[in-house]
Design an enzyme around this catalytic site. Structure first.
Site, PDB file in Angstrom:
ATOM      1  CB  CYS A 161      34.649  50.598  41.404  1.00 55.05           C
ATOM      2  SG  CYS A 161      34.802  49.342  40.122  1.00 55.05           S
ATOM      3  CG  HIS A 162      35.264  54.313  43.354  1.00 55.43           C
ATOM      4  ND1 HIS A 162      35.329  54.006  42.012  1.00 55.43           N
ATOM      5  CD2 HIS A 162      36.545  54.461  43.769  1.00 55.43           C
ATOM      6  CE1 HIS A 162      36.589  53.979  41.632  1.00 55.43           C
ATOM      7  NE2 HIS A 162      37.357  54.249  42.668  1.00 55.43           N
TER       8      HIS A 162
END
Length: 197
Positions: A161-162
């Site tokens: 995701c990040h």
């Protein structure tokens, strides 16, 4: 005649032991009614409180999910599996001696969330790393537990995701995650079974 009708009130009450409101033990009817009323109110209070308290107890399905037992006998060194605990993913990894050495070589003071591998595992079972499979940044499920998944540059887990990267001890090394992957409460019930929760 007027003298005979006049009776001192204090003489009547002081010497009157045969009053119909008092029995031979000195208990008056009013005392009995008070005791009966308080007893009835107490029984009624208990009758109301028991269902109220019992409805606040966890239901059977919640109790069933409060712990999970997992057979770890089929997990070979270097392999990890995903399990479910309280409707969240759990990673169980059998660390290789090389992964243990790599985790122990890291300067703990340089870590964002300083923890040694020994603090994250059980004594005598340092090869078994058990963590929640939820990134501490925004709750995504990191990669690295499944066969062929990206483990990130530190060989542990990688959050797609990040971009948070965790090392072989599931400690945050790079990216926005503020903390290491959480270690849930667990215990080994035998050499091949671990109970989480």
């Amino acid at each position: 005649m007027a003298d005979e009708a006049f009776v001192n009130a204090s003489d009547v009450t002081a010497g009157d032991t045969d009053s119909p409101a008092t029995d031979e033990n000195g208990v008056r009817r009013r005392d009995f009614i008070n005791i009966a009323a308080v007893s009835f109110a107490g029984v009624g209070g208990v009758a109301v409180l028991v269902p109220l308290v019992s409805q606040m107890a966890p239901s059977a399905d919640v109790l069933a999910e409060s712990s999970t037992e997992i057979d770890i006998s089929q997990i070979s060194a270097g392999q990890a599996i995903k399990a479910v605990f309280r409707k969240q993913p759990v990673f169980i990894r059998n660390l290789t001696p090389e992964e243990i050495t790599a985790a122990n070589k890291v300067d703990v003071a340089s870590l964002r969330d300083p923890q040694t591998l020994a603090e994250r595992t059980k004594p005598g079972k340092t090869n078994w790393l058990i963590t929640m499979g939820v990134c501490t940044h925004l709750g995504c499920v990191p990669l690295g537990a499944g066969e062929g998944e990206v483990k990130g540059e530190f060989g542990g887990y990688f959050c797609p995701c990040h971009g948070s990267s965790y090392d072989t001890a599931a400690r945050i090394r790079k990216g926005p995650a503020p903390k290491n992957l959480e270690v849930p409460p667990y215990e080994f019930t035998s050499d091949t079974v671990v109970k989480i929760g």
